[in-house]
Design a protein around this motif. Structure first.
Motif, PDB file in Angstrom:
ATOM      1  N   LEU A 552       0.819  -1.213   0.000  1.00  0.00           N
ATOM      2  CA  LEU A 552       0.000   0.000   0.000  1.00  0.00           C
ATOM      3  C   LEU A 552       0.857   1.269   0.000  1.00  0.00           C
ATOM      4  O   LEU A 552       1.913   1.313   0.631  1.00  0.00           O
ATOM      5  N   SER A 553       0.352   2.277  -0.711  1.00  0.00           N
ATOM      6  CA  SER A 553       1.024   3.576  -0.719  1.00  0.00           C
ATOM      7  C   SER A 553       0.508   4.422   0.427  1.00  0.00           C
ATOM      8  O   SER A 553      -0.492   4.080   1.078  1.00  0.00           O
ATOM      9  N   GLY A 554       1.160   5.582   0.597  1.00  0.00           N
ATOM     10  CA  GLY A 554       0.680   6.534   1.605  1.00  0.00           C
ATOM     11  C   GLY A 554       0.075   7.732   0.898  1.00  0.00           C
ATOM     12  O   GLY A 554      -0.457   7.601  -0.209  1.00  0.00           O
ATOM     13  N   GLY A 555       0.177   8.884   1.538  1.00  0.00           N
ATOM     14  CA  GLY A 555      -0.355  10.096   0.920  1.00  0.00           C
ATOM     15  C   GLY A 555      -1.861  10.193   1.075  1.00  0.00           C
ATOM     16  O   GLY A 555      -2.483   9.397   1.804  1.00  0.00           O
ATOM     17  N   SER A 556      -2.441  11.141   0.369  1.00  0.00           N
ATOM     18  CA  SER A 556      -3.868  11.417   0.587  1.00  0.00           C
ATOM     19  C   SER A 556      -4.793  10.485  -0.201  1.00  0.00           C
ATOM     20  O   SER A 556      -5.885  10.166   0.250  1.00  0.00           O
ATOM     21  N   VAL A 582       4.585   0.494   0.100  1.00  0.00           N
ATOM     22  CA  VAL A 582       5.198   0.895  -1.164  1.00  0.00           C
ATOM     23  C   VAL A 582       6.335   1.872  -0.880  1.00  0.00           C
ATOM     24  O   VAL A 582       7.405   1.806  -1.482  1.00  0.00           O
ATOM     25  N   ASP A 583       6.102   2.787   0.070  1.00  0.00           N
ATOM     26  CA  ASP A 583       7.149   3.747   0.426  1.00  0.00           C
ATOM     27  C   ASP A 583       6.874   4.302   1.812  1.00  0.00           C
ATOM     28  O   ASP A 583       5.766   4.163   2.345  1.00  0.00           O
ATOM     29  N   GLU A 584       7.921   4.894   2.362  1.00  0.00           N
ATOM     30  CA  GLU A 584       7.757   5.465   3.697  1.00  0.00           C
ATOM     31  C   GLU A 584       8.582   6.732   3.810  1.00  0.00           C
ATOM     32  O   GLU A 584       9.633   6.890   3.171  1.00  0.00           O
ATOM     33  N   SER A 594       3.901   9.891   8.908  1.00  0.00           N
ATOM     34  CA  SER A 594       4.331   8.523   8.565  1.00  0.00           C
ATOM     35  C   SER A 594       3.233   7.809   7.754  1.00  0.00           C
ATOM     36  O   SER A 594       2.059   7.807   8.143  1.00  0.00           O
ATOM     37  N   ASN A 595       3.654   7.228   6.655  1.00  0.00           N
ATOM     38  CA  ASN A 595       2.679   6.463   5.852  1.00  0.00           C
ATOM     39  C   ASN A 595       2.147   5.276   6.648  1.00  0.00           C
ATOM     40  O   ASN A 595       0.966   4.928   6.559  1.00  0.00           O
ATOM     41  N   PHE A 596       3.051   4.651   7.421  1.00  0.00           N
ATOM     42  CA  PHE A 596       2.596   3.491   8.200  1.00  0.00           C
ATOM     43  C   PHE A 596       1.536   3.910   9.213  1.00  0.00           C
ATOM     44  O   PHE A 596       0.544   3.217   9.421  1.00  0.00           O
ATOM     45  N   LEU A 654      -0.611   2.087  -6.051  1.00  0.00           N
ATOM     46  CA  LEU A 654       0.196   3.296  -6.141  1.00  0.00           C
ATOM     47  C   LEU A 654      -0.670   4.541  -6.130  1.00  0.00           C
ATOM     48  O   LEU A 654      -1.839   4.494  -6.516  1.00  0.00           O
ATOM     49  N   GLY A 655      -0.072   5.645  -5.725  1.00  0.00           N
ATOM     50  CA  GLY A 655      -0.683   6.955  -5.906  1.00  0.00           C
ATOM     51  C   GLY A 655       0.233   7.738  -6.849  1.00  0.00           C
ATOM     52  O   GLY A 655       1.299   7.237  -7.241  1.00  0.00           O
ATOM     53  N   VAL A 656      -0.160   8.920  -7.224  1.00  0.00           N
ATOM     54  CA  VAL A 656       0.719   9.775  -8.039  1.00  0.00           C
ATOM     55  C   VAL A 656       0.643  11.181  -7.485  1.00  0.00           C
ATOM     56  O   VAL A 656      -0.453  11.705  -7.247  1.00  0.00           O
ATOM     57  N   GLY A 657       1.804  11.785  -7.269  1.00  0.00           N
ATOM     58  CA  GLY A 657       1.830  13.180  -6.816  1.00  0.00           C
ATOM     59  C   GLY A 657       1.550  14.100  -8.001  1.00  0.00           C
ATOM     60  O   GLY A 657       1.651  13.671  -9.166  1.00  0.00           O
ATOM     61  N   GLN A 658       1.228  15.353  -7.703  1.00  0.00           N
ATOM     62  CA  GLN A 658       0.926  16.293  -8.797  1.00  0.00           C
ATOM     63  C   GLN A 658       2.101  16.475  -9.753  1.00  0.00           C
ATOM     64  O   GLN A 658       1.927  16.857 -10.898  1.00  0.00           O
ATOM     65  N   GLY A 660       3.932  14.050 -10.752  1.00  0.00           N
ATOM     66  CA  GLY A 660       4.103  12.804 -11.511  1.00  0.00           C
ATOM     67  C   GLY A 660       4.937  11.767 -10.780  1.00  0.00           C
ATOM     68  O   GLY A 660       5.219  10.696 -11.334  1.00  0.00           O
ATOM     69  N   HIS A 661       5.324  12.050  -9.518  1.00  0.00           N
ATOM     70  CA  HIS A 661       6.101  11.002  -8.806  1.00  0.00           C
ATOM     71  C   HIS A 661       5.150   9.917  -8.328  1.00  0.00           C
ATOM     72  O   HIS A 661       3.953  10.157  -8.112  1.00  0.00           O
ATOM     73  N   THR A 662       5.701   8.758  -8.161  1.00  0.00           N
ATOM     74  CA  THR A 662       4.910   7.668  -7.584  1.00  0.00           C
ATOM     75  C   THR A 662       5.778   6.969  -6.561  1.00  0.00           C
ATOM     76  O   THR A 662       7.000   7.029  -6.643  1.00  0.00           O
ATOM     77  N   ALA A 663       5.149   6.281  -5.619  1.00  0.00           N
ATOM     78  CA  ALA A 663       5.880   5.750  -4.476  1.00  0.00           C
ATOM     79  C   ALA A 663       6.744   6.909  -3.945  1.00  0.00           C
ATOM     80  O   ALA A 663       6.259   8.044  -3.886  1.00  0.00           O
ATOM     81  N   SER A 664       8.036   6.697  -3.629  1.00  0.00           N
ATOM     82  CA  SER A 664       8.903   7.860  -3.354  1.00  0.00           C
ATOM     83  C   SER A 664       9.984   7.892  -4.411  1.00  0.00           C
ATOM     84  O   SER A 664      11.173   8.003  -4.139  1.00  0.00           O
ATOM     85  N   LEU A 665       9.554   7.766  -5.649  1.00  0.00           N
ATOM     86  CA  LEU A 665      10.448   7.797  -6.798  1.00  0.00           C
ATOM     87  C   LEU A 665      10.160   9.097  -7.542  1.00  0.00           C
ATOM     88  O   LEU A 665       9.078   9.258  -8.113  1.00  0.00           O
ATOM     89  N   GLN A 690      13.683  12.818   3.296  1.00  0.00           N
ATOM     90  CA  GLN A 690      14.251  11.458   3.213  1.00  0.00           C
ATOM     91  C   GLN A 690      13.145  10.408   3.127  1.00  0.00           C
ATOM     92  O   GLN A 690      12.154  10.480   3.869  1.00  0.00           O
ATOM     93  N   ARG A 691      13.351   9.465   2.245  1.00  0.00           N
ATOM     94  CA  ARG A 691      12.308   8.440   2.029  1.00  0.00           C
ATOM     95  C   ARG A 691      12.933   7.066   1.831  1.00  0.00           C
ATOM     96  O   ARG A 691      14.103   6.924   1.481  1.00  0.00           O
ATOM     97  N   MET A 692      12.095   6.073   1.985  1.00  0.00           N
ATOM     98  CA  MET A 692      12.468   4.707   1.570  1.00  0.00           C
ATOM     99  C   MET A 692      11.364   4.276   0.606  1.00  0.00           C
ATOM    100  O   MET A 692      10.192   4.599   0.828  1.00  0.00           O
ATOM    101  N   SER A 713      -7.260  18.518  -8.271  1.00  0.00           N
ATOM    102  CA  SER A 713      -5.872  19.004  -8.324  1.00  0.00           C
ATOM    103  C   SER A 713      -4.999  18.112  -9.213  1.00  0.00           C
ATOM    104  O   SER A 713      -3.910  18.503  -9.605  1.00  0.00           O
ATOM    105  N   LYS A 714      -5.492  16.880  -9.536  1.00  0.00           N
ATOM    106  CA  LYS A 714      -4.678  15.979 -10.363  1.00  0.00           C
ATOM    107  C   LYS A 714      -5.116  16.013 -11.839  1.00  0.00           C
ATOM    108  O   LYS A 714      -4.582  15.281 -12.656  1.00  0.00           O
ATOM    109  N   HIS A 715      -6.123  16.859 -12.153  1.00  0.00           N
ATOM    110  CA  HIS A 715      -6.651  16.841 -13.519  1.00  0.00           C
ATOM    111  C   HIS A 715      -5.610  17.229 -14.563  1.00  0.00           C
ATOM    112  O   HIS A 715      -5.462  16.577 -15.605  1.00  0.00           O
TER     113      HIS A 715
END
Ligand SMILES: O=C1O[C@H](COP(=O)(O)O)[C@@H](O)[C@H](O)[C@H]1O
Length: 754
Positions: A552-556, A582-584, A594-596, A654-658, A660-665, A690-692, A713-715
């Motif tokens: 599972l991912s974190g974020g909103s 997926v990331d932390e 914390s995503n966890f 996965l989620g995607v940030g505005q 275009g990042h996903t996970a913490s990549l 810092q992320r993992m 906001s992701k449109h």
């Protein structure tokens, strides 16, 4: 009189069960009237019964209301027609057919009439124009009470549906064959009736002499029920047409047995088809129609395809390697039905492309919709000049209207057409009368066809058809293309091709986004749908491997989903589910960032999941956060390798940030040289820095990857991504390309349509 009686071939009783219904009104009585007009004075005598559930006083006016409206057969003069019609009405009667006693009474009535008039019985023809679920019961009543004497024939005509898959067709066949002999059953396919006139026009010779490129069988239809286009059209009508066109015809066309055997041989030579050989679509308004028809609530969602394109290959020397495209759909642009054979054109035209030698070489069997208003066979003039076979029934058409048929003007074809085209039911009713069994579907043929289609139907039962708006607005949305032996839609169903009003019309829609499946809906429905897809994936994994590994991912984005999953406290197989991250972010698990912590607060604390099934990312070791030397990613990798078969998660969400990042990549994330790494430490441009994170290697190894994107906001991002083909280093999410697994985008209407 004696002489007359001898000349008679015997009395035929026709019983139309369901004789005041729609089909009977539109086609059947016209067919029986035509039969009577053809046969009167030729030796047989007739009586006609319209059977129904209503009592006689109600059914009689209904039946005669229909019979009085019958049209005159074209070959009869008005005067002769009036006379024949009067006789026909005189010979017709309504009979209630509800109980066994009703059938018994009918049989007695027939016997009595035969006795009184000193007639010999030739046979009884029952046409069952009633729902298929009543067949077995009616067949039993006919068998027990209404059989003619053994020297007369019994013919029972049945309409599809003959089951909805192989197993139900076998069950129905068993019930019917307990009551009726195979030779007594006439399974009708009216589409076959439309094509029967082409039977004498064998393709074998031309196919041998010219190089066939492909074969198309196409029909645009108006109606079918919740059965879907494959069950309602492809399995029966189009399979019959294909068989009729491509099977070997015996030298003697009246050898029914040989025709049926050749049909079976052809069906046996079809190669297996699965999801990769088919594309399916659903007319956008269909769900609403079904909800209304079945009295369902707005959240009822049907996967029934109303459009299908299938490629079929045959294992026989003559057609080996030649794709046969079978296509049918509702709400397509033009109302045409045809079968066409396209041949290779060896002429290489340098100039003068309008020269007839340069044009497509094709043979078309057209049913007479669209530009051509009559059934005809059209042969490109650069192919060969056809002889006029059986010249009595066929004529050459030499007057060309200024229209195009499948790419060529009419003047580029040799055209032949039946002299008096007959309505399909008229044609088939006369074939029943003459006992032409080969114009009907045999039990073996039916089961062979279901055996061919059932695996595909099963495979498609969980595939979301592509939603299409209907008519001209379909544009290129339903075009599909051959890829090896498979087919795929040629164009992506990206956001902008979907009718913008769609979001008001239906709740969940299916399309393509960046070449992968996309599910879209309002936020709540989308989340419910994703939760139910996760449940299906979990059940499948547990069935096959005993465990379900979910990252599972974190974020909103996943907040609503985690809440929905927490509600599935008892229904989700939590005991066998392993939760991974997926990331932390590199903060203690107790902190709100914390995503966890959010996975814990929203989900884990509400469900009963074994402690050992929870796998938080080890960002906090020896009281330090994400320190290289502590080897957190390596530890996580070890844990993954220990528990997850082939380190291939069953599902990664996965989620995607505005950005275009996903996970913490992120865009600038340096990927390790070692492609085998499953987890790494990364730097984020936004806090916490810092992320993992799991790597693309780990993500793309998953069996299923779902990308959840929600909110207005992701449109902008969703629109941008839809325009980018393949990978872009600016948008890390584009590197998510599961190697063998599947990728599904879950995008809510706010993100999709703005
Ligand atoms: O930082 C993160 O961002 C992405 C996207 O988050 P969202 O709030 O825009 O949904 C998320 O998938 C990732 O897990 C998270 O750590």
């Amino acid at each position: 009189d004696n002489h007359e009686a001898k000349k008679r071939l015997g009395h035929v009783t026709v019983v139309v069960v369901g004789g005041t219904g729609d089909l009977a009104r539109k086609y059947l009585w016209q067919g029986f009237f035509q039969l009577y007009a053809d046969q009167v004075g030729k030796g047989h005598t007739f009586s006609f019964y319209g059977g129904g559930l209503s009592p006689t006083e109600k059914g009689t006016p209904l039946l005669f209301g229909i019979l009085k409206e019958l049209a005159c057969p074209p070959e009869l003069s008005a005067e002769r027609c009036t006379l024949v019609k009067d006789q026909f009405l005189h010979l017709s009667k309504y009979h209630q057919l509800k109980t066994t006693e009703d059938y018994e009474k009918l049989s007695q009535q027939i016997k009595q009439q035969l006795g009184q008039e000193g007639m010999v019985e030739a046979g009884r023809l029952f046409y069952l124009s009633v729902p298929a679920f009543t067949y077995a019961d009616i067949a039993e009543k006919i068998n027990n009470t209404c059989r003619p004497p053994s020297d007369a024939w019994l013919r029972v005509v049945l309409e599809k549906p003959f089951g909805h898959d192989l197993y139900s067709a076998q069950a129905l066949d068993k019930k019917l064959s307990d009551q009726l002999k195979e030779k007594e059953m006439y399974r009708i396919d009216h589409y076959l009736g439309k094509f029967l006139c082409f039977r004498k026009k064998s393709l074998t010779k031309s196919a041998k002499e010219h190089h066939v490129l492909e074969i198309e069988i196409f029909c645009r239809i108006q109606f079918y029920d919740q059965y879907g286009v494959i069950r309602d059209v492809l399995q029966n009508h189009l399979t019959e047409v294909m068989t009729l066109m491509l099977m070997n015809l015996p030298a003697n066309l009246s050898n029914s047995m040989e025709i049926l055997q050749n049909k079976l041989n052809f069906l046996a030579s079809l190669q297996h088809v699965d999801n990769s050989n088919a594309v399916v679509g659903q007319y956008q308004a269909y769900n609403g129609e079904v909800q209304e028809e079945l009295n369902k609530t707005k959240d009822y969602f049907s996967l029934t395809p109303t459009f299908a394109g299938v490629v079929i290959h045959v294992d026989n020397v003559q057609y080996e390697g030649i794709p046969i495209f079978m296509t049918s759909g509702k709400a397509l642009d033009e109302r045409v039905s045809y079968a066409r054979v396209l041949f290779k054109n060896d002429v290489f035209c340098i100039q003068d492309p309008n020269n007839v030698q340069c044009k497509s070489k094709q043979i078309i069997f057209s049913l007479g919709h669209g530009n051509l208003q009559y059934p005809a066979i059209l042969i490109s003039k650069n192919l060969f000049k056809p002889e006029l076979v059986s010249s009595g029934d066929w004529k050459e058409v030499t007057e060309y209207k200024d229209v195009n048929v499948l790419g060529l003007p009419l003047s580029d074809y040799y055209i032949q057409s039946p002299v008096t085209p007959r309505e399909a039911y008229c044609e088939l009713i006369s074939h029943v009368f003459f006992g032409r069994k080969d114009s009907f579907i045999s039990a073996e043929g039916l089961l062979a066809s279901w055996a061919f289609w059932t695996p595909l139907l099963e495979g498609l039962s969980r595939v979301f058809p592509r939603v299409y708006p209907g008519g001209e607005a379909n544009g290129n949305l339903l075009n599909f293309q051959l890829q090896g032996h498979q087919v795929a839609f040629s164009h992506e169903a990206v956001v902008n091709v979907i009718n913008p009003g769609a979001k008001d019309n239906f709740q969940v829609m299916q399309g393509k986004y960046r070449s992968s499946e996309m599910v879209s809906a309002w936020a709540q429905e989308l989340v419910e749908r994703l939760a139910s897809d996760l449940l299906l994936a979990a059940e499948e994994a547990i069935r096959e491997e005993g465990q379900f590994h979910l990252a599972l991912s974190g974020g909103s984005s996943p907040v609503a989903l985690l809440r929905a999953l927490a509600l599935n406290l008892y229904t989700f197989p939590w005991r066998n589910t392993h939760i991974w991250q997926v990331d932390e972010r590199c903060v203690p698990h107790t902190e709100t960032g914390s995503n966890f912590r959010s996975i814990h607060d929203l989900l884990l604390q509400h469900i009963r999941i074994p402690y050992f099934n929870i796998h938080p990312m080890p960002v906090h070791l020896t009281q330090r956060l994400c320190v290289e030397e502590d080897g957190g990613p390596a530890l996580y990798e070890k844990e993954i390798n220990k528990h997850v078969n082939g380190s291939s998660f069953h599902y990664i969400l996965l989620g995607v940030g505005q950005d275009g990042h996903t996970a913490s990549l992120f865009q600038d994330t340096k990927l390790e040289n070692d492609e085998e790494r499953l987890a790494i430490l990364t730097e984020s441009p936004i806090k916490p820095h810092q992320r993992m994170s799991l790597t693309f290697t780990a993500i793309n190894r998953a069996r299923r990857v779902g990308v959840l994107i929600m909110g207005k906001s992701k449109h902008e991002l969703v629109s941008q991504l839809s325009r980018i083909k393949g990978e872009s280093s600016k948008y890390p999410i584009t590197k998510v390309q599961p190697k063998t697994g599947t990728l599904i985008w879950y995008i809510d209407y706010d993100a999709l349509l703005g």
